[in-house]
Design a protein around this motif. Structure first.
Motif, PDB file in Angstrom:
ATOM      1  N   GLY A   1       0.721  -1.328  -0.005  1.00 20.96           N
ATOM      2  CA  GLY A   1      -0.016  -0.032  -0.039  1.00 20.96           C
ATOM      3  C   GLY A   1       1.010   1.274   0.022  1.00 20.96           C
ATOM      4  N   LYS A   2       2.201   1.148   0.001  1.00 27.72           N
ATOM      5  CA  LYS A   2       2.911   2.526   0.252  1.00 27.72           C
ATOM      6  C   LYS A   2       4.232   2.056  -0.666  1.00 27.72           C
ATOM      7  CE  LYS A   2       1.545   4.123   4.504  1.00 27.72           C
ATOM      8  NZ  LYS A   2       2.114   4.517   5.976  1.00 27.72           N
TER       9      LYS A   2
ATOM     10  N   ASP B   1      -6.347  -4.231   0.561  1.00 27.70           N
ATOM     11  CA  ASP B   1      -7.332  -5.336   1.013  1.00 27.70           C
ATOM     12  C   ASP B   1      -7.524  -6.465   0.108  1.00 27.70           C
ATOM     13  OD1 ASP B   1      -7.573  -3.667   3.282  1.00 27.70           O
ATOM     14  OD2 ASP B   1      -9.461  -2.718   2.657  1.00 27.70           O
ATOM     15  N   HIS B   2      -7.421  -6.351  -0.983  1.00 27.33           N
ATOM     16  CA  HIS B   2      -7.758  -7.279  -2.251  1.00 27.33           C
ATOM     17  C   HIS B   2      -6.638  -8.341  -2.108  1.00 27.33           C
ATOM     18  CE1 HIS B   2      -4.979  -4.762  -4.104  1.00 27.33           C
ATOM     19  NE2 HIS B   2      -4.554  -5.408  -5.038  1.00 27.33           N
TER      20      HIS B   2
ATOM     21  N   GLU C   1      -2.360 -16.320  -0.272  1.00 29.45           N
ATOM     22  CA  GLU C   1      -2.332 -17.196  -1.494  1.00 29.45           C
ATOM     23  C   GLU C   1      -1.955 -16.667  -2.962  1.00 29.45           C
ATOM     24  OE1 GLU C   1      -4.483 -18.924   1.606  1.00 29.45           O
ATOM     25  OE2 GLU C   1      -4.902 -17.090   0.439  1.00 29.45           O
ATOM     26  N   LYS C   2      -2.438 -15.471  -3.047  1.00 33.86           N
ATOM     27  CA  LYS C   2      -2.121 -14.533  -4.421  1.00 33.86           C
ATOM     28  C   LYS C   2      -0.636 -14.297  -4.396  1.00 33.86           C
ATOM     29  CE  LYS C   2      -6.453 -12.421  -5.105  1.00 33.86           C
ATOM     30  NZ  LYS C   2      -7.405 -11.111  -5.153  1.00 33.86           N
TER      31      LYS C   2
ATOM     32  N   GLU D   1       1.874  -5.735   6.413  1.00 30.32           N
ATOM     33  CA  GLU D   1       3.036  -6.245   6.405  1.00 30.32           C
ATOM     34  C   GLU D   1       3.454  -7.668   5.690  1.00 30.32           C
ATOM     35  OE1 GLU D   1       4.565  -5.616  10.391  1.00 30.32           O
ATOM     36  OE2 GLU D   1       4.504  -3.401  10.366  1.00 30.32           O
ATOM     37  N   PHE D   2       4.445  -7.939   5.231  1.00 29.33           N
ATOM     38  CA  PHE D   2       4.713  -9.235   4.975  1.00 29.33           C
ATOM     39  C   PHE D   2       6.378  -9.314   5.207  1.00 29.33           C
ATOM     40  CE2 PHE D   2       5.128  -6.608   1.222  1.00 29.33           C
ATOM     41  CZ  PHE D   2       6.194  -7.142   0.415  1.00 29.33           C
ATOM     42  N   GLN D   3       6.635 -10.636   4.915  1.00 23.21           N
ATOM     43  CA  GLN D   3       8.339 -10.931   5.202  1.00 23.21           C
ATOM     44  C   GLN D   3       8.508 -12.198   4.323  1.00 23.21           C
ATOM     45  OE1 GLN D   3      10.326 -12.694   8.777  1.00 23.21           O
ATOM     46  NE2 GLN D   3      10.612 -10.648   9.150  1.00 23.21           N
TER      47      GLN D   3
END
Length: 223
Positions: free
Chosen positions: A129-130, A148-149, A153-154, A214-216
């Motif tokens: 988002g940024k 949000d989408h 899995e994507k 967030e993701f890693q």
């Protein structure tokens, strides 16, 4: 001349510190501790000194063992004044992790290590988002978007496409005949590596954490 240490060792670099500052700090520490270590006794040599008066014999010279004053610390100075320390690879200032340093003749081993095309493993954090101008969390914000989408899995499907594309590049740069038994055994054991200079190739990529926004990711690279 004192023999300088030689070899390879790993050192941790904290975030916010350049790799060259870490290297210089290690070199300064090694030089200080080498010079603080007990020095061997100075060499002895024979000199002919005047005979002590009243010895009962004719005046003359007598042989005697005396230390070589040229090797005294106050004359010689520090035993070690220079130490060659090289880095096997570099880390960004904002990154933290382990990298390899070579000391003395161990610097020659850094070239051999580079040509082994060893896998390097990175853990990368991101934020959906940024977008910033330098792709870092401290850079100037240049774009915002909804997230949000996005689902895990994507994200993992996209990572699978990235890994598949890089796997094809790895096979191309390996210069191995994929129809041979050697190629099969290397592929089974995950030992296929580029045989020459190549761009960074992702050998594995997976999602370690996913908690929007967030993701890693865990990324294994070779080049």
């Amino acid at each position: 001349m004192a023999a300088a240490p030689a070899g390879l060792f790993a050192v941790y670099k904290p975030p916010g510190v350049s790799w060259c500052r870490v290297r210089d700090a290690v070199r300064a520490r090694l030089l200080r501790e080498l010079n603080e270590a007990p020095a061997p006794p100075p060499r002895q040599r024979i000199r002919f000194l005047p005979a002590a008066p009243g010895a009962g014999g004719a005046p003359g010279l007598v042989p005697a063992w005396v230390p070589v004053l040229a090797e005294h610390p106050l004359v010689r100075g520090p035993r070690f004044t220079q130490l060659k320390v090289g880095a096997g690879h570099r880390l960004d200032v904002k990154a933290s992790g382990v990298f390899v340093l070579g000391v003395g003749h161990g610097n020659k081993l850094l070239t051999d290590r580079y040509h082994c095309h060893l896998t390097k493993v990175y853990t990368v954090g991101g934020l959906f988002g940024k977008a910033t101008e330098d792709f870092s969390d401290t850079g100037k914000l240049v774009e915002k978007a909804t997230f949000d989408h996005i689902t895990r899995e994507k994200l993992e499907r996209i990572l699978a496409v990235i890994q598949g594309t890089n796997h094809k590049a790895l096979l191309m740069h390996s210069n191995i005949d994929m129809k041979t038994q050697e190629a099969y055994e290397l592929a089974v054991n995950g030992l296929i590596r580029p045989m020459g200079k190549s761009p960074p190739i992702i050998t594995a990529i997976r999602c370690l954490q996913f908690a929007l926004p967030e993701f890693q990711l865990g990324i294994s690279l070779t080049f």
